[in-house]
Design a protein around this motif. Sequence first.
Motif, PDB file in Angstrom:
ATOM      1  N   ARG A 357       0.826  -1.202   0.000  1.00 21.99           N
ATOM      2  CA  ARG A 357       0.000   0.000   0.000  1.00 21.99           C
ATOM      3  C   ARG A 357       0.864   1.259   0.000  1.00 21.99           C
ATOM      4  O   ARG A 357       0.596   2.214  -0.748  1.00 21.99           O
ATOM      5  N   GLU A 358       1.876   1.265   0.832  1.00 20.48           N
ATOM      6  CA  GLU A 358       2.776   2.413   0.883  1.00 20.48           C
ATOM      7  C   GLU A 358       3.439   2.640  -0.473  1.00 20.48           C
ATOM      8  O   GLU A 358       3.534   3.776  -0.969  1.00 20.48           O
ATOM      9  N   TYR A 360       2.501   1.719  -3.448  1.00 23.79           N
ATOM     10  CA  TYR A 360       1.575   2.154  -4.488  1.00 23.79           C
ATOM     11  C   TYR A 360       1.238   3.637  -4.329  1.00 23.79           C
ATOM     12  O   TYR A 360       1.122   4.366  -5.321  1.00 23.79           O
ATOM     13  N   ALA A 361       1.068   4.080  -3.065  1.00 28.04           N
ATOM     14  CA  ALA A 361       0.729   5.480  -2.817  1.00 28.04           C
ATOM     15  C   ALA A 361       1.926   6.402  -2.982  1.00 28.04           C
ATOM     16  O   ALA A 361       1.758   7.604  -3.175  1.00 28.04           O
ATOM     17  N   PRO A 368       2.522   6.924 -11.775  1.00 30.59           N
ATOM     18  CA  PRO A 368       2.283   6.129 -10.559  1.00 30.59           C
ATOM     19  C   PRO A 368       2.743   4.685 -10.739  1.00 30.59           C
ATOM     20  O   PRO A 368       2.838   4.180 -11.850  1.00 30.59           O
ATOM     21  N   ARG A 448      -8.681  -0.474  -7.122  1.00 32.33           N
ATOM     22  CA  ARG A 448      -9.213  -0.440  -5.753  1.00 32.33           C
ATOM     23  C   ARG A 448      -9.767  -1.795  -5.325  1.00 32.33           C
ATOM     24  O   ARG A 448      -9.936  -2.049  -4.133  1.00 32.33           O
ATOM     25  N   ALA A 453      -4.914   0.156  -3.468  1.00 33.63           N
ATOM     26  CA  ALA A 453      -5.046   1.542  -3.929  1.00 33.63           C
ATOM     27  C   ALA A 453      -5.693   2.400  -2.850  1.00 33.63           C
ATOM     28  O   ALA A 453      -6.774   2.956  -3.007  1.00 33.63           O
ATOM     29  N   GLY A 454      -5.070   2.485  -1.740  1.00 37.13           N
ATOM     30  CA  GLY A 454      -5.552   3.277  -0.612  1.00 37.13           C
ATOM     31  C   GLY A 454      -4.736   2.937   0.610  1.00 37.13           C
ATOM     32  O   GLY A 454      -4.244   1.816   0.761  1.00 37.13           O
ATOM     33  N   LEU A 455      -4.575   3.920   1.505  1.00 44.71           N
ATOM     34  CA  LEU A 455      -3.745   3.696   2.689  1.00 44.71           C
ATOM     35  C   LEU A 455      -4.482   2.994   3.811  1.00 44.71           C
ATOM     36  O   LEU A 455      -3.854   2.539   4.759  1.00 44.71           O
ATOM     37  N   THR A 460      -4.804   6.512   7.172  1.00 44.68           N
ATOM     38  CA  THR A 460      -5.332   7.809   6.762  1.00 44.68           C
ATOM     39  C   THR A 460      -5.569   8.702   7.972  1.00 44.68           C
ATOM     40  O   THR A 460      -5.260   9.905   7.959  1.00 44.68           O
ATOM     41  N   TRP A 763       4.799   8.963   2.332  1.00 48.85           N
ATOM     42  CA  TRP A 763       3.362   9.221   2.299  1.00 48.85           C
ATOM     43  C   TRP A 763       3.017  10.446   3.133  1.00 48.85           C
ATOM     44  O   TRP A 763       1.915  10.628   3.576  1.00 48.85           O
ATOM     45  N   THR A 765       2.152  14.238   3.439  1.00 46.35           N
ATOM     46  CA  THR A 765       1.486  15.181   2.551  1.00 46.35           C
ATOM     47  C   THR A 765       1.951  16.609   2.756  1.00 46.35           C
ATOM     48  O   THR A 765       1.438  17.518   2.140  1.00 46.35           O
TER      49      THR A 765
END
Length: 769
Positions: A357-358, A360-361, A368, A448, A453-455, A460, A763, A765
């Motif tokens: 996950r990390e 991919y993000a 990507p 997804r 495809a998401g943390l 989050t 990750w 922001t």
Amino acid sequence: MPAGGILTRATRVRALLALAILALSVFLTLTQPIRLGLDLRGGTQLVLETRDSPTATADRDATDRTLEVLRRRVDALGVSEPQLTRAGDHRIVVELPGVHDPDEAAAVLGRTAQLTVHPVLGTAPDAKTAPADRATVLPDDSGTPLRLGPAALTGAEVHRAEAQFDAERGTGWSVGLGLRDTGERAWAQLTGKAACAAPGDPARRAAIVLDRKIISSPAVESSVACGIGITGGNTQITGGFDQDTAQELALLINGGALPVPVDVVEQRTVGPTLGALAITSSAQAAVIGIALTAVFLTVVYRLLGALATLALACYALISYAALLALGATLTLPGLAGFVLAIGMAVDANVLVFERAREEYAAGPRARPRTLRSALAAGFRNAFSAIADSNVTTLLAAGLLFAFASGPVRGFGVTLCVGVGASMISALLITRVLAEFAVTRGPVRRRPRLTGLAGLGRVRTWLTDRRPHLMRHRRRWLALSVVATLLAASGIAVRGLDYGVEFTGGRMIEYSTSRPVEAEHARSALGTAGLDRAQVTTSGDRSLTVRTERLSADQLASADRVVDKLGNGAEKVRDELIGPSLGSELRNGALLALGLALAAQLVYLAVRFRWAFALSAVVAMAHDVIVLVGVFAWLGKPVDGVFLASLLTVIGYSVNDTVVVFDRVRELRSTTRGTPFPDLANLAVLHTVPRTVNTGMGAVFILAALAALGGDTLTDFALALLIGIVVGTWSSVFTATPLAVVLERRGGTAPRPNRRTAPRRDRWDTGARV
């Protein structure tokens, strides 16, 4: 990987290897029978210890010869599939499936059976007074002291012995002896000399002695000629035998004499209903636990979670096949270890998926990462933490196998097998399934669906809030100290309730037809002469009596009391541990704990920095004290099963800590110039999702065991549930803050470079953690 989804050569090789392992596992499962321990199929286990006699030394060779004699005796008992093995130089473990009278079995196996036949020289005034001619003086069955000459023949010269019943002559049960070679001649000489004595003279008798006790001293009949004696090599032993005693004596004579005496130092008996219940409840716990874990993984990781569940089913198959290939005996704690290792396989999958996950993000906005490259990076980056975690678990399991005894050793074997199977399940089977899935067109177009495809919600939330936990490190350490002191006070105030396994004594568990109050049973047993018995109840109709060693009469009295109180009672478990063995097991447990901590310290010091290693060991010691203290406050027994859970908690604790420190090491090499407290805090935030998800997977399994596993597995599961909570706390709020303190005091923490801004986390922001 090509857009068309063609599998790479490496993936094809992994797929073929996985198929080969699964095919072999299926073959072993279908062709090899499983060996169940006595605690699962019912029966008796005896541990016998050889000791020196006036004429022989109990060395390794004498123990081996004793083992062969015992094997012949067990064969004569007609027990199905008995197991006899030597343990060390002086101990022999005897397993007798289906035998539920341990005292009778111990009486038969423990008799030295030294059979000798002596001429009678005459009577003596006192059996305790040694005559002038140094002859042996023993009382006969009427109590008359007889002076015996040297043994004319021994049991080694007996060809066969057989219980016989003579209804025509009215002699009842006797034991017929068939003598061989020198024994036949010796018997003729002995009886020929005795026939020369006058009728009624004690010298006309021959004394048959078993273990220095005259069991028969028949007079030679008048028809026997003087100087000729009884020829033909056949004779009879009479002495008021009934069928059971005659058959037992024949069995002992046929089995032969033990070279050295033996003592029963441990005895375990489990009824067949308890074993069947343990198998059923553990199987139900495994099914329910795996089902809940499957639902959880699928909800959190979607398609990859479902594939991981399929890999977990393969893990169970591989573990079972490995036990069959090793010829290992599956015991009740071993069954718990089999179920528990599912949580370890979940841990490896969660580590991989969280890292994927990390990755991919973290891909650049312009280009990507693909699902396949993120997944490959997840397996690559998680391998170090998975390897370190499994090695530390193997250390604990190996020490458990080396220093534990009885069924608990099966837990160590099963856990070691589970470690290997979990590695195959997570790093091979899950990878093959996941790589195949992410190359399919529909999955590539809907990333997804994979869950990558998401943390995730936990990560989050941490990204949005960014708590700086290490800023309050002294507060967390203070709370850990308070928890340790509270637990230690429980040990000091309440003391530890050592089980029979560590103290010696006897523990009998009954299943009654109606509920029985513990106080009422304790009073009734005290009236029957067992005033020091400890009585506890669990459930509606289970009653346990713990006391010192009991004689046969005291045991029968306890059975009668409980049967009357419970309107009928079945003995489902009976354990007897000698005091010397209990002390030895207790010392072995303490040694195992000390070596476990030392081994973890050495390994972590090699893999990480000394500050990390010391912090991890302090956290493990914290977990051990807290868990033991909680059991002291709850009044739970501390026995071999608790030792298994304690060493498992050590493995779990160090697993969590290793994952955090492994991330600290990685961040330290990629984020130079960042203050160490910030690095440690960032590592904790990175690994919290893994810790939460892994803990949830293990909680499902353990909750099912606690609810369905029976009394023994309930305490085991409770200890591990407590250990998971405490271990999760200590890895985040004890080990990591302590590492920060030690690094700063040791002067090894990197100083921030004021001219260079710290690199952002992948990750991150924008705000610095």
